[in-house]
Design an enzyme around this catalytic site. Sequence first.
Site, PDB file in Angstrom:
ATOM      1  N   ASP A 232     118.972  33.135 -37.140  1.00 38.97           N
ATOM      2  CA  ASP A 232     119.102  34.201 -36.401  1.00 38.97           C
ATOM      3  C   ASP A 232     118.069  35.551 -36.893  1.00 38.97           C
ATOM      4  O   ASP A 232     118.359  35.663 -38.371  1.00 38.97           O
ATOM      5  CB  ASP A 232     120.455  34.903 -36.169  1.00 38.97           C
ATOM      6  CG  ASP A 232     120.836  36.153 -35.244  1.00 38.97           C
ATOM      7  OD1 ASP A 232     120.591  35.934 -34.078  1.00 38.97           O
ATOM      8  OD2 ASP A 232     121.085  36.963 -35.945  1.00 38.97           O
ATOM      9  N   GLU A 302     114.501  32.396 -35.012  1.00 40.42           N
ATOM     10  CA  GLU A 302     114.374  33.583 -33.758  1.00 40.42           C
ATOM     11  C   GLU A 302     113.661  34.851 -34.404  1.00 40.42           C
ATOM     12  O   GLU A 302     114.171  35.340 -35.283  1.00 40.42           O
ATOM     13  CB  GLU A 302     115.501  33.881 -33.324  1.00 40.42           C
ATOM     14  CG  GLU A 302     115.881  35.045 -32.197  1.00 40.42           C
ATOM     15  CD  GLU A 302     117.131  35.978 -32.287  1.00 40.42           C
ATOM     16  OE1 GLU A 302     117.618  36.489 -31.112  1.00 40.42           O
ATOM     17  OE2 GLU A 302     117.425  36.233 -33.313  1.00 40.42           O
TER      18      GLU A 302
END
Length: 623
Positions: A232, A302
Amino acid sequence: MRRECMVLLILNVAEYFAGAKNTVVADENESLEWWQTAVYYQVYPRSFKDSNGDGIGDLKGIEEKAEHFKDIGVDCVWLSPIFKSPMADFGYDISDYNAIDSVYGTMDDFVSLQKKLKSLGIKIILDFVPNHSSDEHEWFKKSVQKIMPYKNYYVWKDAKYDENNCRVPPNNWQSLFSNSAWTWNEKRGQYYLHQFDPKQPDLNYRNKALVKEMKDNFRFWLDLGVDGYRVDAVPFLFEDPQFCDDIRKPEELAMKEKNTYEQYYHPNTMDLDETYDMINQFREVIDEYKLKDGKSRVMITEAYTSLENTMRYYGNETNLGAHMPFNFGLIDRLNDHSNASKFNDAINNWLDNMPEGKCANWVIGNHDQPRVATRFGSEMVDAMNMLNMLLPGAAFTYMGEEIGMSDTAVRWDQTVDPRGLNAGPGGFRTLSRDPARSPYQWNASANAGFTVSSTPWLPVNPNYWKLNLDAQRKQHCSHYTVYNRLARLRKTRTVQRGSFDGRELSDWVYAFTRSLPSAETYLVVMNVGSEDEHVDLSRWPTTDEDETWMVHTPSVNSQYTIGYSLKTNGFMMRPKSAMVLCNKRHSLVLSSSSSATSSTSSPSLLFPVAMFVVAMGYSFANQ
């Protein structure tokens, strides 16, 4: 005469093979890693299935519905965070990286889910959240007290003072959730950095002890058998050590932004060179496990950033990066007004800039973005799934996209997303991520079969009575049946290994082929406009004027059915409709079972060979 016919036939067969157009993406015989061809299915656990009636989805609920993954052709399930958390940002604020939050279940529940998925031949990857922890993590509590070695596990900075001798943050850095990225801690007497919510303090990757801790967290779940991670928010791992102010955008641009973060440029807090080195270090941990047992794990990053910086996350030959950085081009660059040229550009933008030998991937939705049916309209759901599933590389499906779920209306008094709450009553509608996180619509019973509770954590979309999985499974043609056929097509050699050729056929018609010389050719045609369009394939390089194509998979709103024959030189398409076509020359039989699965002997190869064998037999018999 017979000898002349025989020579002519041999020449025709030779011409057929010589004329096989398009080169393959990879050697047809080269083995591919599982992660290169997989369909990844993102589960947002809070919203998938509630098993205990508390209104919140959980691990047992996911296990209960695991057969659905197998049913729609999923290869790997990606779980958004399930770790122990105060839920300030619904799991992205982690207070213990090595524990399951009780709202989702227990470690035994996780192991049970793993076993269930493994029995179905489905892999599992988890979210790794390296940029920040919860302020309720033991590390942060000890860092506040300056207890070693935790004293500098987070980014701390002394206050500045203005002309009135009032305390102010160290610089003008803004949180992605709006307002200052700095929060004062009275006990420590310093500000701490948080690029997201104040309850998500940024970890300090310039501290070697912290880096070791995070790598150990990485290993904890790999030791338990997970197949990799989605990592993330990677652009934010490092910040400028001089803590220089960010540059404010020109006033006319800044004033348009409701989120204060968007009012600035961010060279001091994004994509620093050290970030790419840290991703390389995480990759080394992943690869340790392949060295042990020969099994590949995957790491996907990401990063909402520039294309140039995104591509850097692939790494290079000497410093490996992620197996794949997420490709958000189909989200960022397209909307319901995009014409064929925009679609063509969005696709080629990734393929043309991707480093040689790397694997592409496609994403059309996730828990942070409005759903496909909301961004493009429900009529475009099948077309977008065709892009996602049939372009070369890996495909990512956000739960509900296989049935065309749309965002639900979430009122201000129902809003729980911190980004929406920070925006206030005037801005929450555009910034809240709640509408895309509404519960999965299983059936037409109360709360769409998601929970027996009268109050799910987020409201269910009111359209659940007609738009749900159970209803679509019973329909002859639905988003579900279309998705199913596309998932089976992904198992073919053509889609896994074939070359790609995409182009605009007109202002509003986009098309692309996937083809191999030794297998079927598939042609996807999309009318992305709002009017009926006449489609002419006669100038497509691999198409003859008198060639016939057969409909393999039509969108729900197409006027054509499976098996329908279309002439190259002209047919009509309804607005927002799409089709997967199969070259009749390349496929003698078209059916649900045979057309969507790979075979050892391709019809495109069998047809000319059969002609040759028959002719040879005829020739010998008449000599």
